[in-house]
Design an enzyme around this catalytic site. Structure first.
Site, PDB file in Angstrom:
ATOM      1  N   ALA A  65       0.873  -1.175   0.000  1.00 19.69           N
ATOM      2  CA  ALA A  65       0.000   0.000   0.000  1.00 19.69           C
ATOM      3  C   ALA A  65       0.910   1.225   0.000  1.00 19.69           C
ATOM      4  CB  ALA A  65      -0.874  -0.015   1.243  1.00 19.69           C
ATOM      5  N   GLY A 108       0.668  -4.931   1.027  1.00 17.09           N
ATOM      6  CA  GLY A 108      -0.558  -4.973   0.223  1.00 17.09           C
ATOM      7  C   GLY A 108      -0.341  -5.630  -1.136  1.00 17.09           C
ATOM      8  N   GLU A 111      -0.656  -9.208  -0.461  1.00 17.76           N
ATOM      9  CA  GLU A 111      -2.068  -9.439  -0.128  1.00 17.76           C
ATOM     10  C   GLU A 111      -2.947  -9.385  -1.379  1.00 17.76           C
ATOM     11  OE1 GLU A 111      -1.748  -6.281   2.850  1.00 17.76           O
ATOM     12  OE2 GLU A 111      -2.464  -7.711   4.331  1.00 17.76           O
ATOM     13  N   GLU A 131       4.952  -5.002   7.103  1.00 17.74           N
ATOM     14  CA  GLU A 131       4.242  -3.918   7.803  1.00 17.74           C
ATOM     15  C   GLU A 131       4.762  -3.699   9.222  1.00 17.74           C
ATOM     16  OE1 GLU A 131       2.742  -6.322   6.011  1.00 17.74           O
ATOM     17  OE2 GLU A 131       1.107  -5.471   4.816  1.00 17.74           O
TER      18      GLU A 131
END
Ligand code: CO8
Length: 257
Positions: A65, A108, A111, A131
């Site tokens: 992200a 992300g 993911e 993260e």
């Protein structure tokens, strides 16, 4: 339709989505999410499309992200933002998605690959959930889907340390479907996607739904779903055609009915 952060093409019965933010290693900001969701749901609504390939660049599938976009947000803003619902729309597609991963698939990005149905990895791919190094935890399904893919102990090590794993470790661990030489990645993804797109759509949708149910429910419930989905396919023309073609030793001619 043109998109700001992705390149979208149709090749035969396969929809292709290529992440295109090279300056940020394809980091997933809000616009990337909106573009991917718009393009993939449009493919999903098109019965001439039987599979989708999602890919990035040679250097990065997606490095996570967008940290710079998230950095100043409050917890309340994060939970009230649209991110979770919008990405769920991608995870809920009925059309199978093949993630063709080269380079970094982190946070992300990892993911997002795990929201797909098949993960083909170039031998250069690197997967991880870093993260924890940013003072947060996975937020797009990493703690749940990674554990289901690789088991508790491997997932816990990766999530708690933020360590990356290379493509061969990812394959050994069960995170990726197959590793291929980087130069062959897109050709292999095309072959897999075309193979899926040549099948009968109702059976492909039912197979994906049954696999999704398996990820989410106890065995008895999943078996009940599968039994009924299997039986329901016997009311399609394609089941009759597929079985007749087997008996007559020919290739089936599916009509998606
Ligand atoms: N976000 C924003 N920008 C990024 C990101 C990212 N995730 N990753 C890389 N970039 C940018 C860099 O800032 C750099 O930009 P600039 O040139 O302007 O400084 C450019 O991309 C190139 O990156 P590097 O110079 O760092 O390239 P390196 O080859 O040196 O390193 C790495 C590559 C190792 C991939 C490194 O860039 C890195 O560690 N990136 C961050 C990886 C990361 O921590 N990902 C997890 C992010 S958090 C997350 O994904 C949470 C998911 C849940 C969200 C839920 C939303 C609701």
């Amino acid at each position: 339709m043109t998109y700001e952060t992705i390149i979208v093409e149709t090749r035969g019965r396969v929809g292709w989505i290529t992440l295109n933010r090279p300056e940020a290693l394809n980091a997933l900001n809000t616009q990337v999410m909106l573009d991917i969701v718009a393009a993939s749901t449009a493919f999903d609504a098109d019965d001439t499309i039987g599979a989708i390939v999602l890919t990035g660049s040679e250097r990065a599938f997606a490095a996570g992200a967008d940290i710079k976009e998230m950095e100043s947000k409050s917890g309340l803003e994060m939970i009230m933002g649209e991110h979770f619902g919008q990405w769920q729309r991608f995870a809920d597609l009925r059309t199978p998605v093949i993630a063709a991963v080269s380079g970094y698939a982190l946070g992300g990005g990892c993911e997002l690959a795990m929201m797909c149905d098949i993960i083909l990895a170039a031998d250069t791919a690197k997967f991880g959930q870093p993260e924890i190094n940013l003072g947060v935890i996975p937020g797009m399904g990493g703690s749940q889907r990674l554990l289901r893919a690789v088991g508790y102990y491997k997932a816990a090590e990766l999530i708690l340390t933020g360590r990356m794993m290379d493509a061969s470790e990812a394959e050994r661990s069960g995170l990726v479907s197959r590793v291929v030489p980087a130069a062959d990645l897109l050709d292999e993804a095309a072959k897999v996607a075309e193979a899926i797109a040549s099948k009968s759509l109702p059976s492909v949708y039912a197979a994906k739904a049954a696999l999704d149910v398996a990820m989410e429910t106890p065995l008895a419930e999943g078996l009940r779903f599968e039994k009924h989905a299997f039986a329901a396919l016997f009311s399609t023309d394609d089941q009759k055609e597929g079985m007749a073609a087997f008996r007559e030793k020919r290739t089936p001619d599916f009509t998606n009915r």
